[in-house]
Design an enzyme around this catalytic site. Structure first.
Site, mmCIF file in Angstrom:
data_model
loop_
_atom_site.group_PDB
_atom_site.id
_atom_site.type_symbol
_atom_site.label_atom_id
_atom_site.label_comp_id
_atom_site.label_asym_id
_atom_site.label_seq_id
_atom_site.Cartn_x
_atom_site.Cartn_y
_atom_site.Cartn_z
ATOM 1 N N HIS A 91 36.059 -8.875 -21.471
ATOM 2 C CA HIS A 91 37.440 -9.301 -21.671
ATOM 3 C C HIS A 91 38.373 -8.710 -20.612
ATOM 4 O O HIS A 91 38.557 -7.503 -20.551
ATOM 5 C CB HIS A 91 37.874 -8.835 -23.071
ATOM 6 C CG HIS A 91 39.223 -9.276 -23.484
ATOM 7 N ND1 HIS A 91 40.254 -8.400 -23.708
ATOM 8 C CD2 HIS A 91 39.721 -10.522 -23.721
ATOM 9 C CE1 HIS A 91 41.324 -9.077 -24.080
ATOM 10 N NE2 HIS A 91 41.030 -10.357 -24.104
ATOM 11 N N ARG A 92 38.918 -9.580 -19.759
ATOM 12 C CA ARG A 92 39.728 -9.162 -18.596
ATOM 13 C C ARG A 92 38.868 -8.291 -17.666
ATOM 14 O O ARG A 92 39.379 -7.385 -17.013
ATOM 15 C CB ARG A 92 40.998 -8.424 -19.026
ATOM 16 C CG ARG A 92 41.772 -9.149 -20.139
ATOM 17 C CD ARG A 92 43.048 -8.444 -20.542
ATOM 18 N NE ARG A 92 43.582 -9.033 -21.765
ATOM 19 C CZ ARG A 92 44.680 -8.644 -22.379
ATOM 20 N NH1 ARG A 92 45.401 -7.670 -21.867
ATOM 21 N NH2 ARG A 92 45.080 -9.229 -23.496
ATOM 22 N N GLU A 102 35.772 -12.710 -18.377
ATOM 23 C CA GLU A 102 36.912 -13.407 -19.000
ATOM 24 C C GLU A 102 38.112 -13.362 -18.063
ATOM 25 O O GLU A 102 38.465 -12.294 -17.542
ATOM 26 C CB GLU A 102 37.282 -12.773 -20.341
ATOM 27 C CG GLU A 102 38.107 -13.720 -21.209
ATOM 28 C CD GLU A 102 39.581 -13.398 -21.374
ATOM 29 O OE1 GLU A 102 40.311 -14.248 -21.933
ATOM 30 O OE2 GLU A 102 40.033 -12.331 -20.938
ATOM 31 N N ASP A 118 42.187 -14.744 -17.461
ATOM 32 C CA ASP A 118 43.414 -15.441 -17.864
ATOM 33 C C ASP A 118 44.080 -15.949 -16.593
ATOM 34 O O ASP A 118 44.100 -15.257 -15.577
ATOM 35 C CB ASP A 118 44.376 -14.477 -18.573
ATOM 36 C CG ASP A 118 43.809 -13.951 -19.883
ATOM 37 O OD1 ASP A 118 43.262 -14.741 -20.660
ATOM 38 O OD2 ASP A 118 43.932 -12.731 -20.129
ATOM 39 N N HIS A 135 47.107 -11.737 -17.181
ATOM 40 C CA HIS A 135 47.305 -12.072 -18.593
ATOM 41 C C HIS A 135 48.739 -12.495 -18.897
ATOM 42 O O HIS A 135 48.970 -13.485 -19.593
ATOM 43 C CB HIS A 135 46.927 -10.885 -19.489
ATOM 44 C CG HIS A 135 47.166 -11.137 -20.946
ATOM 45 N ND1 HIS A 135 48.377 -10.891 -21.563
ATOM 46 C CD2 HIS A 135 46.368 -11.661 -21.898
ATOM 47 C CE1 HIS A 135 48.290 -11.240 -22.826
ATOM 48 N NE2 HIS A 135 47.080 -11.710 -23.069
ATOM 49 N N GLU A 177 40.726 -18.880 -19.303
ATOM 50 C CA GLU A 177 41.779 -19.329 -20.225
ATOM 51 C C GLU A 177 42.969 -19.915 -19.477
ATOM 52 O O GLU A 177 43.536 -19.268 -18.604
ATOM 53 C CB GLU A 177 42.249 -18.135 -21.073
ATOM 54 C CG GLU A 177 43.362 -18.532 -22.027
ATOM 55 C CD GLU A 177 43.843 -17.410 -22.941
ATOM 56 O OE1 GLU A 177 43.214 -16.321 -22.974
ATOM 57 O OE2 GLU A 177 44.869 -17.622 -23.599
ATOM 58 N N GLN A 232 38.810 -21.941 -22.169
ATOM 59 C CA GLN A 232 39.413 -21.578 -23.454
ATOM 60 C C GLN A 232 40.928 -21.705 -23.343
ATOM 61 O O GLN A 232 41.496 -21.503 -22.266
ATOM 62 C CB GLN A 232 39.050 -20.130 -23.805
ATOM 63 C CG GLN A 232 39.237 -19.201 -22.612
ATOM 64 C CD GLN A 232 39.345 -17.724 -22.906
ATOM 65 O OE1 GLN A 232 39.607 -17.316 -24.027
ATOM 66 N NE2 GLN A 232 39.175 -16.915 -21.882
HETATM 67 O O1 G3P Z 1 40.930 -15.216 -24.713
HETATM 68 C C1 G3P Z 1 40.546 -14.450 -25.787
HETATM 69 C C2 G3P Z 1 41.591 -13.431 -25.956
HETATM 70 O O2 G3P Z 1 41.742 -12.832 -24.690
HETATM 71 C C3 G3P Z 1 42.861 -14.069 -26.373
HETATM 72 O O3 G3P Z 1 43.916 -13.202 -26.343
HETATM 73 O O4 G3P Z 1 46.003 -12.460 -25.369
HETATM 74 O O5 G3P Z 1 43.900 -11.308 -24.748
HETATM 75 O O6 G3P Z 1 44.351 -13.570 -23.884
HETATM 76 P P1 G3P Z 1 44.564 -12.628 -25.025
HETATM 77 CA CA CA Z 2 42.330 -14.319 -22.785
#
Ligand code: G3P
Ligand code: CA
Length: 269
Positions: free
Chosen positions: A20-21, A47, A49, A62, A129, A165
């Site tokens: 995540h990130r 992951e 954004d 993000h 995302e 996503q």
């Molecule tokens: O994309 C999954 C999760 O990352 C969603 O929340 O705010 O961290 O992008 P956020």
């Molecule tokens: Ca995300």
């Protein structure tokens, strides 16, 4: 104990470990270093954004503002790529997390999505995302063009190079019309109540599954989603205890800032 049948899913065989990130517990989020660390720590997906600059470049960040994760201030949509590239995207991390601080994090740049693809190519998988798609008209088309340029679309392997996503149903539907082969995940906000049958059926028309907040779900929720043929990848799970719980409940993958920890948990299942 964990039910081993949960470890195999019909369309995507293994449980996915989404960094995540990047490995964002250990390095400044959404930087090449964080993504590289995610790969080294056995994350299956990086992951990412997306935000878009005033001159139309997709960058990995993000927030809509640069304030939290750089030394600058302002909205990405009002800044050129040249301006974004002048920012320091690492020093904030050293100040906030002295325990994980490293000199090499100082003065690192915000990458473009293209730079990420140049760095990892087909050696990595990407879980991307579309953030704030209404703020950035044309974001989906640009994303798909870049994926095509780097041969990341088409007939996908196992697992697919790319999962896209979004919290925005509109953005996902738009992508689905542009390329129906790319697996899509409908993200569900923290505030989202349990999905009704009708909602799940409607999500299934364009996506392979849902990404709810881990805080909002339990075993019953997961079973309901999976019985209807959808996958479930909750965000964001960072403790061993919660990872074990999620596996026991039957998730198909998770988003985590600690891909090393989830790898270890998966090995011991
Ligand atoms: O994309 C999954 C999760 O990352 C969603 O929340 O705010 O961290 O992008 P956020
Ligand atoms: Ca995300």
């Amino acid at each position: 104990s964990i039910n081993p049948t949960n470890l195999l899913t019909s369309s995507y065989e293994k449980i996915v470990n989404v960094a995540h990130r990047g490995a964002s517990a250990y390095a400044p989020e959404h930087t090449l270093i964080s993504y590289q660390m995610g790969e080294k720590m056995n994350g299956n997906y990086i992951e990412i954004d997306l935000q878009m600059t005033s001159d139309g470049h997709l960058i990995t960040m993000h927030d809509e503002r640069v304030d939290r994760t750089t030394n600058g201030t302002g909205l990405v949509k009002n800044m050129t790529l040249k301006e974004i590239k002048q920012l320091d995207a690492g020093s904030w991390f050293n100040e906030k997390y002295p325990h994980y601080a490293k000199n090499e994090y100082e003065h690192i740049q915000v990458p473009t999505l293209e730079e990420v693809f140049k760095e990892f190519g087909q050696d990595a998988n990407y879980y991307i995302e579309t953030k704030s798609p209404t703020v950035y008209p044309g974001m989906e088309e640009k994303l798909l063009k870049l994926l095509e340029k780097y041969n990341l679309t088409g007939v996908n392997g196992q697992p697919s190079y790319v999962i896209l996503q979004s919290f925005s149903t509109e953005s996902l539907k738009k992508i689905h019309v542009l390329n129906e082969h790319i697996p899509l995940i409908q993200l569900l906000p923290d505030s989202s109540p349990e999905m009704t049958d009708l909602q799940l059926a409607s999500i299934k028309k364009y996506s392979i599954g849902v990404g709810p907040s881990f805080k909002r779900i339990d075993q019953k929720y997961i079973e309901k989603v999976r019985e209807r043929g959808l996958q479930i990848h909750p965000y964001t799970i960072n403790t061993r205890e919660d990872m074990k719980k999620a596996l026991k409940w039957g998730v198909n993958g998770i988003f985590t800032n600690h891909p090393d920890l989830f790898h270890e948990v998966l090995k011991n299942v």
